[in-house]
Design an enzyme around this catalytic site. Structure first.
Site, PDB file in Angstrom:
ATOM      1  N   HIS A   1       8.256  13.721  36.545  1.00 27.53           N
ATOM      2  CA  HIS A   1       7.665  14.723  35.976  1.00 27.53           C
ATOM      3  C   HIS A   1       8.616  15.751  35.877  1.00 27.53           C
ATOM      4  CE1 HIS A   1       3.058  13.996  36.166  1.00 27.53           C
ATOM      5  NE2 HIS A   1       3.789  12.876  35.680  1.00 27.53           N
TER       6      HIS A   1
ATOM      7  N   GLU B   1       8.971  18.829  36.738  1.00 32.57           N
ATOM      8  CA  GLU B   1       8.900  19.762  37.674  1.00 32.57           C
ATOM      9  C   GLU B   1       9.843  18.777  38.994  1.00 32.57           C
ATOM     10  OE1 GLU B   1       4.539  20.172  36.307  1.00 32.57           O
ATOM     11  OE2 GLU B   1       6.082  18.999  36.267  1.00 32.57           O
TER      12      GLU B   1
ATOM     13  N   SER C   1       5.881   3.930  -7.690  1.00 30.78           N
ATOM     14  CA  SER C   1       5.691   5.151  -6.762  1.00 30.78           C
ATOM     15  C   SER C   1       7.221   5.442  -6.245  1.00 30.78           C
ATOM     16  CB  SER C   1       4.617   4.928  -5.803  1.00 30.78           C
ATOM     17  OG  SER C   1       5.081   3.943  -4.761  1.00 30.78           O
TER      18      SER C   1
ATOM     19  N   LEU D   1       7.694   0.016   6.985  1.00 27.14           N
ATOM     20  CA  LEU D   1       6.980   1.142   7.974  1.00 27.14           C
ATOM     21  C   LEU D   1       7.814   1.298   9.157  1.00 27.14           C
ATOM     22  CD1 LEU D   1       3.196   0.364   7.462  1.00 27.14           C
ATOM     23  CD2 LEU D   1       4.612   1.949   6.071  1.00 27.14           C
TER      24      LEU D   1
ATOM     25  N   ARG E   1      13.975   4.114   9.754  1.00 27.95           N
ATOM     26  CA  ARG E   1      15.681   4.039   9.388  1.00 27.95           C
ATOM     27  C   ARG E   1      16.318   5.260   9.324  1.00 27.95           C
ATOM     28  NH1 ARG E   1      12.079   1.209   6.319  1.00 27.95           N
ATOM     29  NH2 ARG E   1      12.143   2.262   4.488  1.00 27.95           N
TER      30      ARG E   1
ATOM     31  N   GLU F   1      -0.390   7.050   6.165  1.00 26.67           N
ATOM     32  CA  GLU F   1       0.709   7.177   5.023  1.00 26.67           C
ATOM     33  C   GLU F   1      -0.062   6.521   3.530  1.00 26.67           C
ATOM     34  OE1 GLU F   1       4.600   6.190   4.971  1.00 26.67           O
ATOM     35  OE2 GLU F   1       4.870   6.696   7.263  1.00 26.67           O
TER      36      GLU F   1
ATOM     37  N   GLY G   1      -2.915   4.084   1.144  1.00 30.81           N
ATOM     38  CA  GLY G   1      -2.957   4.819  -0.348  1.00 30.81           C
ATOM     39  C   GLY G   1      -4.217   5.616  -0.427  1.00 30.81           C
TER      40      GLY G   1
ATOM     41  N   SER H   1     -11.116   7.931   2.727  1.00 31.78           N
ATOM     42  CA  SER H   1     -11.948   7.622   3.720  1.00 31.78           C
ATOM     43  C   SER H   1     -11.758   8.590   4.894  1.00 31.78           C
ATOM     44  CB  SER H   1     -11.711   6.431   4.164  1.00 31.78           C
ATOM     45  OG  SER H   1     -11.965   5.086   3.356  1.00 31.78           O
TER      46      SER H   1
END
Length: 368
Positions: free
Chosen positions: A55, A57, A173, A209, A212, A298, A300, A306
């Site tokens: 951690h 600390e 797109s 996905l 890069r 990401e 569609g 949804s």
């Protein structure tokens, strides 16, 4: 009421800066930075680098060594007082004879809330909380959501034209947003546990996905596809690395198709369909249980719809490109039925706008 000094703010700012160095690498733990200060000078610095590692600390106190006795410890998150993969930091603070602890925000873990601070106070240490608390909460918004609800922090990201289209009438797109915006998307992917798309995006765009980036430490997120009927093409590029791919399937999908994909090393989670669709809430329950703390959605348009319908959005990132696509057959940014009345619309707050070489970046949080 205690007045927070500029000294406290300065050293807490340094702790926050250190904590950010662990961004995207500490999950499912929070990002934590620590600074040990004696007579106005920093004698120890540290940050949590990865889950299972020491951690912040401990790193800072080890660097300070024996000089830590009588010093002040600044840390953006309340020191822990419970055993996890590492021993409690509160005990270590006592052992090193720290005199005063200043922390930004309390530990949000509902099982241990206030434990570290109270433990130290009862043993005679001066404990101060609330320094740059809002900034500290913003830094660990992902951890706070996951540890308090069991759900990952959901970021919905879209790139659209000024008229709200994410593709032309033919489905084209590439590329709506500019190169600078796309580089930022890769940096966001580099910081999240998982990135999610619907099967329509896989069929139409065949995305990788992956991350890069030209330099820096790169970590590809887990790729998740919502595919109720297991329609994913076997030649989809996302299946080139099956161990980093997860498919959310419906309970009515072909068992033969499922076995075929699993034989290639793809992990498949089967959830019951409700009115022909996957319940986003049930999916988030499952993903959170697997230790996924952050999820980048990401697309569609159907998937966006949804998440919006179930109100499962924690942050919205929109890249608006300076162009118009037009046409009623062009793909709108968000699908589904939408709301019947404006009063039912999901409204946002804390909206920030930034220019990215012509693109407009909008970041916003929904009202709760």
């Amino acid at each position: 009421m205690r007045v927070i000094s500029m000294t406290d703010i300065d050293f807490m700012t340094q702790a926050l800066h250190l904590a950010r160095k662990g961004q995207g690498r500490t999950s499912p733990n929070p990002m934590v930075g620590a600074v040990v200060v004696r007579q106005g000078k920093v004698i120890g610095r540290g940050y949590h680098q990865k889950a299972g590692g020491p951690h912040a600390e401990r790193i800072a106190l080890d660097q300070a060594g024996t000089r830590a006795q009588g010093a002040t410890l600044y840390v953006n998150l309340e020191p822990c007082n419970h055993f996890g993969r590492t021993p409690p930091c509160a005990e270590l603070i006592l052992e090193r004879r720290i005199k005063k602890v200043v922390f930004g925000m309390p530990d949000p873990n509902p099982r241990v809330q206030g434990g570290g601070a109270e433990y130290l106070r009862r043993r005679g240490l001066e404990v101060v909380r609330g320094v740059l608390e809002e900034e500290c909460r913003k830094l660990n918004e992902v951890f706070i959501k996951w540890i308090t609800t069991g759900h990952p922090f959901v970021v919905l990201k879209a790139a659209a034209s000024l008229d709200g289209r994410i593709a032309s009438r033919t489905g084209d797109s590439k590329w709506i947003s500019n190169e600078r915006s796309r580089r930022l998307v890769h940096r966001i992917r580099n910081d999240v546990d998982a990135v999610l798309v619907g099967i329509g995006t896989v069929v139409l765009d065949n995305p990788l996905l992956t991350v890069r980036l030209e330099r820096g430490k790169i970590k590809d997120p887990l790729r998740i596809v919502i595919d109720p009927q297991l329609r994913i093409p076997l030649k989809a590029r996302i299946l080139d690395d099956p161990e980093r791919t997860l498919i959310i399937s419906g309970d009515q999908a072909s068992s033969r198709r499922k076995k075929m994909l699993e034989s290639r090393g793809v992990d498949i989670i089967t959830l019951p369909l409700k009115e022909g669709r996957i319940s986003i809430q049930e999916m988030l329950n499952t993903l959170g249980g697997k230790g996924i703390t952050s999820l980048l959605v990401e697309g569609g348009a159907g998937v966006f719809g949804s998440f919006l319908m179930e109100r499962q959005i924690d942050k919205f990132i929109l890249f608006l490109a300076p162009l118009l696509i037009g046409g009623h057959k062009a793909k709108a940014m968000i699908g589904g039925e939408g709301v019947a009345r404006i009063s039912e619309a999901l409204r946002f707050k804390k909206t920030a706008v930034k220019m990215l070489s012509g693109d407009i970046l909008v970041e916003a949080y929904p009202e709760k």
